[in-house]
Design an enzyme around this catalytic site. Structure first.
Site, PDB file in Angstrom:
ATOM      1  N   TYR A 252      -2.632  -1.049  10.335  1.00 18.62           N
ATOM      2  CA  TYR A 252      -2.610  -1.207   8.873  1.00 18.62           C
ATOM      3  C   TYR A 252      -1.248  -0.774   8.312  1.00 18.62           C
ATOM      4  O   TYR A 252      -0.623  -1.497   7.524  1.00 18.62           O
ATOM      5  CB  TYR A 252      -3.744  -0.402   8.240  1.00 18.62           C
ATOM      6  CG  TYR A 252      -3.927  -0.682   6.763  1.00 18.62           C
ATOM      7  CD1 TYR A 252      -4.609  -1.815   6.332  1.00 18.62           C
ATOM      8  CD2 TYR A 252      -3.400   0.172   5.807  1.00 18.62           C
ATOM      9  CE1 TYR A 252      -4.762  -2.085   4.971  1.00 18.62           C
ATOM     10  CE2 TYR A 252      -3.551  -0.092   4.444  1.00 18.62           C
ATOM     11  CZ  TYR A 252      -4.231  -1.215   4.037  1.00 18.62           C
ATOM     12  OH  TYR A 252      -4.374  -1.486   2.694  1.00 18.62           O
TER      13      TYR A 252
ATOM     14  N   SER B 102       0.869  -1.182   0.000  1.00 22.78           N
ATOM     15  CA  SER B 102       0.000   0.000   0.000  1.00 22.78           C
ATOM     16  C   SER B 102       0.901   1.226   0.000  1.00 22.78           C
ATOM     17  O   SER B 102       2.092   1.112   0.334  1.00 22.78           O
ATOM     18  CB  SER B 102      -0.859  -0.034   1.264  1.00 22.78           C
ATOM     19  OG  SER B 102      -1.377   1.250   1.569  1.00 22.78           O
TER      20      SER B 102
HETATM   21  P1  NAP Z   1     -11.861  -6.021  -0.155  1.00 28.02           P
HETATM   22  O1  NAP Z   1     -12.764  -5.852  -1.314  1.00 28.02           O
HETATM   23  O2  NAP Z   1     -12.417  -5.841   1.212  1.00 28.02           O
HETATM   24  O3  NAP Z   1     -11.157  -7.427  -0.290  1.00 28.02           O
HETATM   25  C1  NAP Z   1     -10.451  -8.031   0.753  1.00 28.02           C
HETATM   26  C2  NAP Z   1     -10.295  -9.504   0.426  1.00 28.02           C
HETATM   27  O4  NAP Z   1      -9.540 -10.127   1.467  1.00 28.02           O
HETATM   28  C3  NAP Z   1     -11.641 -10.212   0.339  1.00 28.02           C
HETATM   29  O5  NAP Z   1     -11.619 -11.142  -0.708  1.00 28.02           O
HETATM   30  C4  NAP Z   1     -11.724 -10.927   1.686  1.00 28.02           C
HETATM   31  O6  NAP Z   1     -12.473 -12.137   1.545  1.00 28.02           O
HETATM   32  C5  NAP Z   1     -10.266 -11.249   1.921  1.00 28.02           C
HETATM   33  N1  NAP Z   1     -10.000 -11.511   3.339  1.00 28.02           N
HETATM   34  C6  NAP Z   1     -10.047 -10.638   4.374  1.00 28.02           C
HETATM   35  N2  NAP Z   1      -9.828 -11.292   5.534  1.00 28.02           N
HETATM   36  C7  NAP Z   1      -9.648 -12.603   5.215  1.00 28.02           C
HETATM   37  C8  NAP Z   1      -9.414 -13.781   5.973  1.00 28.02           C
HETATM   38  N3  NAP Z   1      -9.288 -13.758   7.317  1.00 28.02           N
HETATM   39  N4  NAP Z   1      -9.298 -14.967   5.310  1.00 28.02           N
HETATM   40  C9  NAP Z   1      -9.422 -15.004   3.969  1.00 28.02           C
HETATM   41  N5  NAP Z   1      -9.641 -13.931   3.193  1.00 28.02           N
HETATM   42  C10 NAP Z   1      -9.761 -12.737   3.823  1.00 28.02           C
HETATM   43  O7  NAP Z   1     -10.631  -4.980  -0.194  1.00 28.02           O
HETATM   44  P2  NAP Z   1      -9.548  -4.666  -1.322  1.00 28.02           P
HETATM   45  O8  NAP Z   1      -9.440  -3.206  -1.365  1.00 28.02           O
HETATM   46  O9  NAP Z   1      -9.810  -5.427  -2.563  1.00 28.02           O
HETATM   47  O10 NAP Z   1      -8.223  -5.213  -0.617  1.00 28.02           O
HETATM   48  C11 NAP Z   1      -7.368  -6.180  -1.205  1.00 28.02           C
HETATM   49  C12 NAP Z   1      -5.943  -5.900  -0.782  1.00 28.02           C
HETATM   50  O11 NAP Z   1      -5.518  -4.664  -1.335  1.00 28.02           O
HETATM   51  C13 NAP Z   1      -5.729  -5.781   0.720  1.00 28.02           C
HETATM   52  O12 NAP Z   1      -4.502  -6.371   1.086  1.00 28.02           O
HETATM   53  C14 NAP Z   1      -5.657  -4.287   0.940  1.00 28.02           C
HETATM   54  O13 NAP Z   1      -4.960  -3.936   2.093  1.00 28.02           O
HETATM   55  C15 NAP Z   1      -4.932  -3.886  -0.326  1.00 28.02           C
HETATM   56  N6  NAP Z   1      -5.072  -2.474  -0.670  1.00 28.02           N
HETATM   57  C16 NAP Z   1      -6.273  -1.958  -0.993  1.00 28.02           C
HETATM   58  C17 NAP Z   1      -6.348  -0.627  -1.324  1.00 28.02           C
HETATM   59  C18 NAP Z   1      -7.651   0.019  -1.695  1.00 28.02           C
HETATM   60  O14 NAP Z   1      -7.700   1.252  -1.723  1.00 28.02           O
HETATM   61  N7  NAP Z   1      -8.687  -0.712  -2.015  1.00 28.02           N
HETATM   62  C19 NAP Z   1      -5.207   0.170  -1.318  1.00 28.02           C
HETATM   63  C20 NAP Z   1      -3.995  -0.407  -0.979  1.00 28.02           C
HETATM   64  C21 NAP Z   1      -3.920  -1.736  -0.665  1.00 28.02           C
HETATM   65  P3  NAP Z   1     -13.562 -12.707   2.589  1.00 28.02           P
HETATM   66  O15 NAP Z   1     -14.128 -11.541   3.323  1.00 28.02           O
HETATM   67  O16 NAP Z   1     -14.527 -13.400   1.696  1.00 28.02           O
HETATM   68  O17 NAP Z   1     -12.787 -13.635   3.447  1.00 28.02           O
END
Ligand code: NAP
Length: 256
Positions: free
Chosen positions: A161, A146
């Site tokens: 985070y 991130s």
């Molecule tokens: P999201 O839509 O909330 O997706 C998060 C994913 O992680 C979901 O598929 C969720 O699946 C899974 N997850 C969470 N806890 C879990 C657990 N205990 N076991 C298995 N799976 C788990 O959010 P996103 O934005 O796509 O995030 C994806 C990644 O990108 C993360 O690492 C986040 O920190 C990173 N990121 C996001 C952003 C942003 O702005 N969106 C920016 C920088 C980095 P289930 O709930 O079905 O388990």
């Protein structure tokens, strides 16, 4: 005909946290470039939707439930996928959670949930998949960091985070160093704010959107497909001499 250094035909890719957001996009994109994919998360019905979308386009997808917050679940899932596909060539360490708690009030549970999911699971997956990659003398690991791997942000309260994502960046470097001799590259993608379920609430907050204009030269959220280029570069042989890097995809966030 031009060479296609991004072709993933014949490769097996595992995407963690692929039931929504960036992970779902990563899985679909890897399949589009020819990889057979394995996807996991806790919400099985959401995984099935992603699987169907991939299969409807002629791709191969294996979906399994895994809660990544316990290392035994990770061991079991990796074993299951290797049984299914025979190997794993590409690991996208994407599963993650947000966290919003003032540092002075944050509970042990709140802290550990973020560290277990965003950092410990990244290491456990790398360890379990890495063993297989070492045997195969080939592997591409892409961790999802991130902008908060490098910088905090006010007025947010995101100490866990930021710590987890900072750890992901450092883990990326050291694994890259240790496993270079095995033909494995380890890199990370560092997105700024992208549209997803994790950011849905702040994405509609006028105050936060104004903040984005200050922090991000492009002044907006990224769209998940704007990560495709970085993903495919780091997951394919196009990046064979690139390792230990964190590639920011952030609309210029870290440039200022
Ligand atoms: P999201 O839509 O909330 O997706 C998060 C994913 O992680 C979901 O598929 C969720 O699946 C899974 N997850 C969470 N806890 C879990 C657990 N205990 N076991 C298995 N799976 C788990 O959010 P996103 O934005 O796509 O995030 C994806 C990644 O990108 C993360 O690492 C986040 O920190 C990173 N990121 C996001 C952003 C942003 O702005 N969106 C920016 C920088 C980095 P289930 O709930 O079905 O388990």
């Amino acid at each position: 005909m031009a060479r296609n250094i991004f072709d993933l035909t014949g490769k097996v890719a595992l995407v963690t946290g692929a039931s929504s957001g960036l992970g779902a996009q990563f899985a679909k994109t890897l399949a589009e470039f020819g990889a057979d994919v394995a996807i996991l998360a806790r919400r099985v019905e959401r995984l099935e939707e992603v699987k169907k979308e991939i299969e409807d386009k002629g791709g191969k997808c294996y979906a399994l439930r895994c809660d990544v917050s316990a290392s035994q679940n990770i061991k079991d899932a990796v074993e299951d996928i290797i049984k299914h596909y025979g190997r794993i060539d590409i690991l996208i360490n994407n599963a993650g959670v947000g966290g919003n708690a003032p540092a002075e009030e944050q509970t042990d549970e709140e802290w550990l949930k973020v560290i277990d999911t965003n950092l410990n699971a990244v290491y456990y997956f790398a360890r379990e998949v890495g063993k297989e990659m070492i045997k195969n003398k080939y592997g591409k690991i892409v961790n999802v960091g991130s902008i908060h791997s490098n910088a905090g942000m006010l007025p947010l309260s995101i100490s866990a985070y930021c710590t987890s994502k900072g750890g992901v960046q450092m883990l990326t470097k050291q694994l890259a160093a240790e496993w270079a001799k095995h033909g494995i590259t380890v890199n990370a993608i560092a997105p700024s704010y992208f549209e997803s379920e994790m950011t849905a609430s702040v994405g509609e907050d006028e105050g936060f959107l104004k903040l984005i204009q200050v922090y991000c030269p492009m002044g907006r959220f990224g769209k998940p497909e704007e990560l495709d280029g970085a993903l495919i570069y780091l997951a394919s042989d196009a990046s064979n001499f690139t390792t230990g890097q964190t590639l920011s995809v952030d609309g210029g966030w870290l440039a200022i």
